[in-house]
Design a protein around this motif. Structure first.
Motif, PDB file in Angstrom:
ATOM      1  N   ILE A  74      28.748  -4.825 -13.316  1.00 32.59           N
ATOM      2  CA  ILE A  74      29.410  -3.970 -14.142  1.00 32.59           C
ATOM      3  C   ILE A  74      29.334  -2.327 -14.202  1.00 32.59           C
ATOM      4  N   ASP A  75      28.231  -2.084 -13.524  1.00 32.36           N
ATOM      5  CA  ASP A  75      27.955  -0.867 -13.184  1.00 32.36           C
ATOM      6  C   ASP A  75      28.607  -0.269 -12.169  1.00 32.36           C
ATOM      7  N   ALA A  76      29.227  -1.111 -11.331  1.00 29.10           N
ATOM      8  CA  ALA A  76      29.865  -0.584 -10.106  1.00 29.10           C
ATOM      9  C   ALA A  76      31.231  -0.695 -10.347  1.00 29.10           C
ATOM     10  N   ALA A  77      31.581  -1.069 -11.584  1.00 31.27           N
ATOM     11  CA  ALA A  77      33.201  -1.388 -11.675  1.00 31.27           C
ATOM     12  C   ALA A  77      33.913   0.124 -11.742  1.00 31.27           C
ATOM     13  N   CYS A  78      34.911   0.257 -11.084  1.00 31.48           N
ATOM     14  CA  CYS A  78      35.748   1.287 -10.789  1.00 31.48           C
ATOM     15  C   CYS A  78      37.164   1.145 -10.835  1.00 31.48           C
ATOM     16  N   SER A  79      38.075   2.210 -10.866  1.00 31.54           N
ATOM     17  CA  SER A  79      39.468   1.805 -10.724  1.00 31.54           C
ATOM     18  C   SER A  79      39.930   1.940  -9.205  1.00 31.54           C
ATOM     19  N   GLY A  80      41.038   1.951  -8.525  1.00 31.98           N
ATOM     20  CA  GLY A  80      41.831   2.333  -7.441  1.00 31.98           C
ATOM     21  C   GLY A  80      41.676   0.821  -6.604  1.00 31.98           C
ATOM     22  N   PRO A  81      41.471   1.248  -5.400  1.00 30.96           N
ATOM     23  CA  PRO A  81      41.616   0.069  -4.424  1.00 30.96           C
ATOM     24  C   PRO A  81      40.061  -0.818  -4.402  1.00 30.96           C
ATOM     25  N   ILE A  82      40.380  -1.871  -4.395  1.00 30.22           N
ATOM     26  CA  ILE A  82      39.050  -2.771  -4.378  1.00 30.22           C
ATOM     27  C   ILE A  82      38.937  -3.875  -3.162  1.00 30.22           C
ATOM     28  N   ALA A  83      37.651  -4.060  -2.643  1.00 27.10           N
ATOM     29  CA  ALA A  83      37.623  -4.894  -1.665  1.00 27.10           C
ATOM     30  C   ALA A  83      38.072  -6.572  -2.069  1.00 27.10           C
ATOM     31  N   GLU A  84      38.215  -6.963  -0.869  1.00 24.44           N
ATOM     32  CA  GLU A  84      38.652  -8.668  -0.984  1.00 24.44           C
ATOM     33  C   GLU A  84      37.884  -9.507  -0.145  1.00 24.44           C
ATOM     34  N   GLY A  85      38.253 -10.842  -0.138  1.00 27.91           N
ATOM     35  CA  GLY A  85      37.613 -11.618   0.785  1.00 27.91           C
ATOM     36  C   GLY A  85      36.106 -12.049   0.277  1.00 27.91           C
ATOM     37  N   SER A  86      35.373 -12.196   1.206  1.00 27.34           N
ATOM     38  CA  SER A  86      33.874 -12.511   0.981  1.00 27.34           C
ATOM     39  C   SER A  86      32.966 -11.444   0.093  1.00 27.34           C
ATOM     40  N   VAL A  87      33.555 -11.201  -1.087  1.00 22.25           N
ATOM     41  CA  VAL A  87      32.707 -10.091  -1.890  1.00 22.25           C
ATOM     42  C   VAL A  87      32.593 -10.610  -3.241  1.00 22.25           C
ATOM     43  N   GLY A  88      31.556 -10.107  -4.087  1.00 23.20           N
ATOM     44  CA  GLY A  88      31.352 -10.414  -5.439  1.00 23.20           C
ATOM     45  C   GLY A  88      31.409 -12.042  -5.538  1.00 23.20           C
ATOM     46  N   GLY A  89      31.703 -12.530  -6.568  1.00 21.05           N
ATOM     47  CA  GLY A  89      31.772 -14.013  -7.073  1.00 21.05           C
ATOM     48  C   GLY A  89      32.505 -14.706  -5.769  1.00 21.05           C
ATOM     49  N   GLY A  90      33.393 -14.218  -5.081  1.00 21.46           N
ATOM     50  CA  GLY A  90      33.958 -14.748  -4.140  1.00 21.46           C
ATOM     51  C   GLY A  90      33.131 -15.082  -2.750  1.00 21.46           C
ATOM     52  N   THR A  91      32.019 -14.791  -2.708  1.00 21.51           N
ATOM     53  CA  THR A  91      31.415 -14.470  -1.464  1.00 21.51           C
ATOM     54  C   THR A  91      31.193 -15.913  -0.795  1.00 21.51           C
TER      55      THR A  91
END
Length: 353
Positions: free
Chosen positions: A147-164
């Motif tokens: 939550i602290d890392a949340a930001c607007s703009g472009p975001i990473a995709e693929g093996s990141v966050g809950g999708g790792t």
């Protein structure tokens, strides 16, 4: 790589970043956990109104295509037609610590809000092929960090966050996003989609109308193991700045399966498919006990007979979000030495040509 970088012909006009964050105010954050041989997991946080106004409700509704999964907080959304607090997505057995993490974050940021009851929305898909999903690897602190890392703009995709640790069509899957711009009279609105893609059997995979799954049927260690074909689940979050009623948000959520179907899935029993849609357009009164004159909330909404372009935006953005998740993910080895191969881009491009 993203789908449009590969030259895939996809329908609709995207927003600036082709992401759910093209909807003004929406922020996305990740905690990614890759440790040793067995930990391949994480947490995704989606904040409809950003960190500053997280307690201001949005009009919202949800839809379950297949309930073999979990999304907490949905009974309150169904009751009130509203969503507040950050939305988290993680693995199946980490819903509890993420739920606790949201509560601790709210108590830290706005104690007066935490003094009321909190019913966070936490959703999941199963990552047990690559991840030690029974281990207590995801903690409340990881949810807070996302939550602290949340930001607007472009975001990473693929093996990141809950999708790792997730797989899609027996290739490496994970987190994906896309957006569409909708012209409505003199106004312009955005519809954004985010998926945690962890579904589909290899032979089902269809891209831009071409059934490519069987032609890419080799190098399939996931389905050659004891893994259930098509198992895993998919969570989708739809955001828009167009003004809608709760029932209209439910209608948006019901269009998600049409976007998924364009990528080939027929909806496995072993795939929990649950979708949330919210609108940031109508600013609602924060949920507090009224003092003095209770006042009124006022809603403005698009007429039902003018919804079709928004439905199309959901379908096309969901399709592209899934493809972006597949194309961004790289080959990963995890628990018990299991391997999840990346979608072979060169072979795919040749098939589509």
């Amino acid at each position: 790589m993203r789908a449009r970088e590969l030259g895939l012909r996809l329908r609709g006009r995207t927003g600036r970043h082709n992401a759910i964050t093209d909807v003004a105010g929406v922020e996305v954050g990740y905690t990614t956990l890759i440790e040793g041989d067995d930990v391949r997991t994480g947490v995704t946080a989606i904040l409809p109104r950003g960190k500053a106004d997280f307690d201001v409700p949005c009009i919202a509704e949800w839809f379950s295509l297949n309930g073999n999964g979990e999304m907490t907080g949905t009974t309150l959304i169904r009751e009130t037609g509203q969503l507040r607090l950050p939305v988290l997505i993680t693995n199946t057995h980490a819903v509890g610590p993420c739920h606790r993490g949201v509560i601790e974050w709210v108590a830290r940021e706005k104690p007066r809000v935490a003094a009321q009851w909190l019913l966070p929305v936490v959703a999941e898909t199963y990552d047990g092929y690559l991840n030690d999903t029974n281990g207590a690897h995801v903690q409340a602190s990881h949810a807070i960090a996302a939550i602290d890392a949340a930001c607007s703009g472009p975001i990473a995709e693929g093996s990141v966050g809950g999708g790792t640790g997730m797989n899609c069509y027996a290739f490496k899957g994970g987190s994906g996003t896309s957006s569409r711009v909708v012209e409505y009279g003199r106004d312009i609105y955005t519809v954004g989609a985010f998926v945690q893609a962890n579904f589909g059997a290899r032979n089902e995979l269809t891209i831009c109308g071409v059934p490519v799954g069987e032609a890419l049927g080799d190098d399939n260690p996931i389905e050659e193991s004891d893994w259930k074909s098509g198992a895993g689940s998919v969570i989708a979050v739809i955001a828009t700045d167009a003004p809608f009623l709760p029932g209209q948000c439910a209608a948006l959520a019901r269009r998600v399966p049409m976007g998924l179907a364009r990528t080939g899935t027929t909806g496995s029993h072993f795939s929990g498919d649950i979708f949330l849609a919210f609108s940031t357009a109508n600013v609602q009164t924060p949920s507090v006990y009224p003092v003095g004159d209770p006042g009124y909330d006022h809603l403005r909404h698009v007429p039902w007979n003018r919804m079709d372009d928004f439905f199309a935006a959901v379908v096309y953005s969901i399709e592209e979000a899934v493809l972006n998740a597949l194309l961004a993910a790289e080959t990963m080895t995890g628990r018990l030495g299991r391997r999840s191969p990346a979608l072979p881009k060169d072979r795919l491009a040749a098939l589509l040509s």
